[in-house]
Design an enzyme around this catalytic site. Sequence first.
Site, mmCIF file in Angstrom:
data_model
loop_
_atom_site.group_PDB
_atom_site.id
_atom_site.type_symbol
_atom_site.label_atom_id
_atom_site.label_comp_id
_atom_site.label_asym_id
_atom_site.label_seq_id
_atom_site.Cartn_x
_atom_site.Cartn_y
_atom_site.Cartn_z
ATOM 1 N N ASP A 56 77.176 22.311 -61.464
ATOM 2 C CA ASP A 56 76.893 23.044 -60.236
ATOM 3 C C ASP A 56 77.871 22.510 -59.183
ATOM 4 O O ASP A 56 78.474 21.442 -59.361
ATOM 5 C CB ASP A 56 75.435 22.879 -59.795
ATOM 6 C CG ASP A 56 75.035 23.982 -58.807
ATOM 7 O OD1 ASP A 56 75.935 24.654 -58.256
ATOM 8 O OD2 ASP A 56 73.828 24.177 -58.578
HETATM 9 C C1 BGC Z 1 74.428 26.863 -56.334
HETATM 10 C C2 BGC Z 1 74.840 27.649 -57.563
HETATM 11 C C3 BGC Z 1 76.051 28.481 -57.276
HETATM 12 C C4 BGC Z 1 77.170 27.564 -56.778
HETATM 13 C C5 BGC Z 1 78.441 28.306 -56.437
HETATM 14 C C6 BGC Z 1 75.594 26.076 -55.750
HETATM 15 O O1 BGC Z 1 75.232 25.536 -54.524
HETATM 16 O O2 BGC Z 1 73.388 25.972 -56.666
HETATM 17 O O3 BGC Z 1 73.773 28.478 -57.984
HETATM 18 O O4 BGC Z 1 76.449 29.187 -58.417
HETATM 19 O O5 BGC Z 1 76.726 26.894 -55.608
HETATM 20 O O6 BGC Z 1 78.268 29.063 -55.283
#
Ligand code: BGC
Length: 760
Positions: free
Chosen positions: A233
């Site tokens: 993530d």
């Molecule tokens: C979120 C993800 C997301 C990623 C990219 C993170 O903060 O938890 O779900 O895909 O950011 O935007």
Amino acid sequence: MSISSDPTSLLSRLTVEEKAALCLGSDFWRTAPVSRLGIPAIMVSDGPHGLRRQPDEGDHVGIGGSVPATCFPTAAALGSSWDPELARRVGEALGRECREQGVAVLLGPGINIKRSPLCGRNFEYFSEDPLIAGVLGAAMVVGVQSHGVGTSVKHYAVNNQETDRLRVSADVDERTLREIYLPGFERVVTQGRPWTVMCAYNKINGTYASEHHWLLTEVLRDEWGFDGLVMSDWGAVHDRVAALAAGLDLEMPPNLGVSDAALVAAVRDGRLDESVLDTGVRRVLDLVARAQAGSGPADPVDVDGHHALAREVARECAVLLKNDDGVLPLQPAAGETVAVIGEFARTPRYQGAGSSQVNPTQVDVPLDELRAGVPDGVEVPFAAGFGVDDDGRDEELAGEAVELARGATSVVLFLGLPAADESEGFDRAHMDLPVAQTALVARIAEVNPRVVVVLANGSAVRLDGWQQHAAAVLECWLGGQAGGGAVADLLLGVASPSGRLAETLPLRLEDNTSYLNFPGEAGHVRYGEGVFVGYRGYDAVGREVSYPFGHGLSYTTFQYEDLDASVSGSAEAGDLAVDVTVAVTNTGQRRGKEVVQLYVGDPEAAVARPVRELKGFQKLDLAPGESGTATFRLDARDLSYWSPVHGGWQLEPGQFDLAVGASSRDLRLTMSIEVSAPPVRLPLDGMSTLEEWLADPEGGPALRAAVGTDSDGRPAGILGSEEMIKVIGNFPISSLAAFAGLGITHQMVESLVAGRESRS
Ligand code: BGC
């Protein structure tokens, strides 16, 4: 040039520095290119219910702009459709939009379990039940990937809150992981075969998901056979070397100059075997090759067609919670007035905030759609009633609304959560709608009894205290950009509601079993409720709820008949199967869809098990008078619990209860089946208790034979006294051997244990 022709030779031509760089992205949304070898960068973008491709600066909280894309119903809505075919079609549309925008991997679906109604991202997740999350998630993955675009199933795993999400340790026992928090991922991985999995931010039992070898390698790859890439993530990596060793192939976004340098240094000084780096690189190259294979010319997206699909899907997601005296569908005739009240009718809420926020291609306004849908001569006046972000009461707005309602034939009142209440990044503090809204329901009901409430919210709200003033309540969740059209279709009876609750609506937040352990403190959140999540918890303690899991009304009625089940195969041979069928007839006057739900319970289990668990569901589309048959096939796993003692699934022989119905508490038909299987046996050693030894079909006789009989031929020592066994039967036999006079010796224990070991 395609890089898939000879990845092995490509790998051998990369320097250690290039390899390290490939295990990090190159910017916010792209993997690293290696130009001298023709390795291109590929682009990933959020997800999950629409594409958020950012042309300029990237951000992961949805604040910066993105190119227009279809905003489909959020997962909270889609989950309520209980329709994997629909999820697949949404996935296909998303895949087409990704292709057109040159996006190689869509970051979704999110299949975390709704542990608490308060989780700020519940609108991005499907259900409190892992079967629904897994079935719909897998279908969506198949749909997206059918267009040569990858998915990233997230957030793996146990990311069930936003509070302290980058650091908190979710402290969960293994049985709960295996039965509640992992099976959704397992199903998506094994059946949907996603190209990538995204690891969560949080820790699990003290170890960051990004560094969790058991999670990322032993379970995901060794047990489930995942052959794709694991990415982080955004910002979830704290120790790049440990993460790579655990199975985290790609760090996003890249911590440039730090993570790559750490990998190179670790290889150089021998802390990291280069073969481990090669494994990660190989997976990145495989992903790039897959993306290249799918990156040919794309058909232009049919923007209007996708909007129409979004409307069709939103129609399938709305849940009709109540409908007293058949107030819905509205059938207004010329000369009548449908008063529309509530700012949400004019300013709809249709998605949540954060990384999933889509820039929609267009937005249907419910008020306009209702006006367009009613027959000529029907008046549809509007009053705001409250402001969408109002917490306090605006007497002038409320007064106007009451006056409008007074003279109307019926009232449609649009309520919902303020946008600021639900977002990625923080959890809600309570489940209540603003008092400006709930107070209005009662006041309007005083002047007009035909009040239909339409709800817009991404996570469960409390209904107790105001819903008695509404004749009907239609829960529309955050229904995407065409939600307004779908609401009009349902209110006016163009279609019959067919959504069902994928999460329980409790009377009070305090009734939820996670209540005392959410969101934790001092860096830990204890999953003390164990497997008793959602309806499993409410049912275990017999808690009254506002609306149970699985509930949802229709404009027609359904009758269940002829529940039948047959058991075949055997547990020993690994082919045990239970085939279940039930006939369902549409007994009303309109076409409609029924979600037939199959629940299974084990009334006499060796461990604490939920009263019943969803093990199958099927949505039947039936014309008036038409009958259909729902069929389900259960296997041994569906009847089993996870035993940490055995490190596996255990099937207990005996009776299992089957129930089919229209919700977890509207069980129309029940029956029991007998399942034969070898008895579940505990491993026995010196620390096993006397009771455990005696209960074992081989250990009991061996112990009895070793202890022998007294001069009267009765069992010797402690085995001759039922009373003693009752009181100290929970002592390990090696402890009993220390007590004189019980007939158990250390030597006897040693030889009994040796006997067990030689047989195992
Ligand atoms: C979120 C993800 C997301 C990623 C990219 C993170 O903060 O938890 O779900 O895909 O950011 O935007």
